[in-house]
Design a protein around this motif. Structure first.
Motif, PDB file in Angstrom:
ATOM      1  N   LYS A 172      13.301   5.733  13.537  1.00  0.00           N
ATOM      2  CA  LYS A 172      13.686   5.738  12.242  1.00  0.00           C
ATOM      3  C   LYS A 172      13.380   7.020  11.700  1.00  0.00           C
ATOM      4  N   ASP A 173      14.397   7.136  10.645  1.00  0.00           N
ATOM      5  CA  ASP A 173      14.380   8.356   9.936  1.00  0.00           C
ATOM      6  C   ASP A 173      14.748   9.575  10.745  1.00  0.00           C
ATOM      7  N   SER A 174      15.935   9.313  11.806  1.00  0.00           N
ATOM      8  CA  SER A 174      16.406  10.350  12.511  1.00  0.00           C
ATOM      9  C   SER A 174      15.592  10.945  13.493  1.00  0.00           C
ATOM     10  N   LEU A 202      10.443  10.126   1.057  1.00  0.00           N
ATOM     11  CA  LEU A 202       9.211  10.365   0.384  1.00  0.00           C
ATOM     12  C   LEU A 202       8.242   9.402   0.758  1.00  0.00           C
ATOM     13  N   PHE A 203       8.912   8.262   0.903  1.00  0.00           N
ATOM     14  CA  PHE A 203       7.626   7.015   1.317  1.00  0.00           C
ATOM     15  C   PHE A 203       6.987   7.375   2.743  1.00  0.00           C
ATOM     16  N   ARG A 204       7.829   8.003   3.678  1.00  0.00           N
ATOM     17  CA  ARG A 204       7.312   8.202   4.895  1.00  0.00           C
ATOM     18  C   ARG A 204       6.231   9.656   4.549  1.00  0.00           C
ATOM     19  N   ILE A 225      -1.371   9.910   3.662  1.00  0.00           N
ATOM     20  CA  ILE A 225      -2.642   8.987   3.409  1.00  0.00           C
ATOM     21  C   ILE A 225      -3.407   8.936   4.784  1.00  0.00           C
ATOM     22  N   ALA A 226      -2.308   8.417   5.929  1.00  0.00           N
ATOM     23  CA  ALA A 226      -3.103   8.205   7.245  1.00  0.00           C
ATOM     24  C   ALA A 226      -3.577   9.532   7.720  1.00  0.00           C
ATOM     25  N   LYS A 227      -3.192  10.521   7.454  1.00  0.00           N
ATOM     26  CA  LYS A 227      -3.856  11.805   8.025  1.00  0.00           C
ATOM     27  C   LYS A 227      -5.184  12.029   7.416  1.00  0.00           C
ATOM     28  N   LYS A 265       2.277  -5.612   2.000  1.00  0.00           N
ATOM     29  CA  LYS A 265       3.026  -4.794   2.809  1.00  0.00           C
ATOM     30  C   LYS A 265       2.991  -3.350   3.008  1.00  0.00           C
ATOM     31  N   VAL A 266       2.811  -2.802   2.091  1.00  0.00           N
ATOM     32  CA  VAL A 266       2.659  -1.277   1.962  1.00  0.00           C
ATOM     33  C   VAL A 266       1.299  -0.980   2.713  1.00  0.00           C
ATOM     34  N   LEU A 267       0.297  -1.825   2.421  1.00  0.00           N
ATOM     35  CA  LEU A 267      -1.062  -1.396   3.038  1.00  0.00           C
ATOM     36  C   LEU A 267      -0.729  -1.829   4.391  1.00  0.00           C
ATOM     37  N   GLN A 268      -0.336  -2.668   5.020  1.00  0.00           N
ATOM     38  CA  GLN A 268       0.032  -3.030   6.436  1.00  0.00           C
ATOM     39  C   GLN A 268       0.680  -1.918   6.996  1.00  0.00           C
ATOM     40  N   ALA A 269       1.668  -1.255   6.333  1.00  0.00           N
ATOM     41  CA  ALA A 269       2.495  -0.349   7.106  1.00  0.00           C
ATOM     42  C   ALA A 269       1.589   0.937   7.090  1.00  0.00           C
ATOM     43  N   VAL A 270       0.771   1.341   5.991  1.00  0.00           N
ATOM     44  CA  VAL A 270      -0.281   2.754   5.903  1.00  0.00           C
ATOM     45  C   VAL A 270      -1.191   2.346   6.925  1.00  0.00           C
TER      46      VAL A 270
END
Length: 399
Positions: A311-313, A346-348, A354-356, A374-379
């Motif tokens: 994803k995202d190239s 921007l979302f990525r 946040i993850a770092k 859904k956002v929390l799950q992705a994070v």
């Protein structure tokens, strides 16, 4: 899942290998086959295992495969179509093959099926070929393999003999044939192409952009080329593309990966002077110009690796060798190199920030429950990706 087993899975890493197959589907990287070195021996990777890497969570898992399991082999040609991984050709303990197999990647069962054509004949046995997926069909090009003498006599323009390689009525060499397989009809066809085709070759690289397939480089006899050819899948016309810029050096065992509607990414390979390469290049099909791509893996040459578009190239390179494997065959790798080709959305960027930092910023950690589910799950998957490795933990807490 049992917590102890989950921790075990998080520490798993796929075996090092070269000449394997890899595809990406729904942010998961699937890896099968290839070979590695144990002492002075070349050993095929077990045929009944498939390794799955979560590109967002950063975890490996390995699954047992059943059904009509293919032979252990390297140099097979793999692709993903309709959520199935297809493999064709390759080299096993008996030499090159022309068998085809597929496996559903979505049902969690990983049952192989051997595909027997209802119409047409499979191409002659070969390995180190390439393929494109277009309009629900798989289009194969080139490779190295063997034919009977009668077939060579009838089609000598498509086949260059490897002079020292023959046994009785079988002769080995390089080809430039185009073959189409239709999985729905289970039939093989060979289109009538137009224009001037590329010279026969193997260990080249290919990728598809829209209705066109591109190939770059490859080996024939002792030459490793740096030419670009394009096949139009609507008119079946070959065109050689002459770059309007300086070009990467000739090579084999490299990869091409589509990163936009008009550009592809070249990485690694073995040069004409038998040097393992670590350079990256972008080619723009509209301007016909190459541009060398700066990346952080200059000290990680790779050949006979795989490269998949994520994803995202992003481009995910896995495995391969850092040695000239025909002389020194001990440098097989099992790391995944991720190339960021384009700026992330921007979302990525927010997700990765946040993850770092969530482990060190208490305020950020306390605000996580406020995110939509859904956002929390992705994070949380990204937090798992950036978790401290076992090696880092050991260095921070020495025994």
């Amino acid at each position: 899942m049992d917590p102890a087993f989950e921790r075990h899975c998080s520490e798993l890493v796929a075996r090092e290998r070269s000449g394997h197959t890899a595809v990406v589907l729904d942010s998961l990287l699937y890896v099968w086959g290839g070979y590695m070195s144990i002492g002075d021996e070349e050993v095929f990777i077990p045929r009944d295992e498939i390794w799955v890497y979560d590109l967002e969570g950063g975890r490996w898992q390995v699954f047992h495969m059943t059904g009509d399991v293919p032979p252990s082999m390297s140099g097979t040609c793999g692709c993903c179509l309709n959520e199935n991984m297809y493999i064709f050709g390759g080299c096993d303990d008996s030499g090159q093959t022309n068998q085809m197999f597929c496996v559903d990647l979505t049902d969690g069962k990983y049952v192989w099926k051997k595909i027997l054509p209802l119409l047409g004949s499979a191409p002659s046995p070969r390995d180190k070929l390439s393929c494109w997926v277009y309009d629900g069909k798989i289009i194969y090009f080139g490779g190295y393999g063997h034919k009977v003498l009668a077939d060579i006599s009838n089609r000598n323009r498509n086949f260059i003999l490897d002079e020292p390689s023959w046994v009785e009525n079988l002769f080995w060499g390089w080809n430039n044939e185009v073959h189409i397989f239709d999985p729905v009809q289970r039939c093989w066809t060979e289109p009538q192409t137009h224009g001037r085709p590329p010279a026969p070759r193997a260990a080249h690289a290919s990728t598809a952009l829209g209705s066109r397939g591109y190939i770059f480089g490859g080996r024939v006899v002792e030459t490793r080329t740096n030419d670009i050819h394009c096949l139009d899948f609507e008119s079946w016309t070959w065109t050689e593309i002459v770059p309007l810029s300086s070009s990467p050096v000739g090579r084999s065992w490299h990869t091409l990966t589509a990163v936009s509607e008009t550009s592809f990414f070249l990485f690694g390979g073995l040069s004409n002077d038998c040097k393992p390469m670590s350079d990256g290049w972008l080619f723009d099909t509209e301007t016909k110009k190459w541009r060398e791509f700066e990346h952080p893996y200059k000290n990680k040459p790779r050949l006979w690796h795989t490269a998949c578009s994520s994803k995202d190239s992003d481009v995910v390179v896995f495995g391969g060798s850092c040695d000239y494997i025909l002389l020194v065959d001990s440098g097989h790798c099992n790391d995944a190199l991720v190339f960021q080709i384009e700026p992330h959305p921007l979302f990525r960027i927010c997700e990765d920030y946040i993850a770092k930092n969530v482990r060190t910023l208490e305020r950020l950690r306390n605000q996580l429950p406020c995110l939509p589910p859904k956002v929390l799950q992705a994070v949380q998957r990204r937090i798992a990706f950036y978790r401290p490795s076992k090696k880092q933990n050991n260095s921070q807490n020495p025994v």
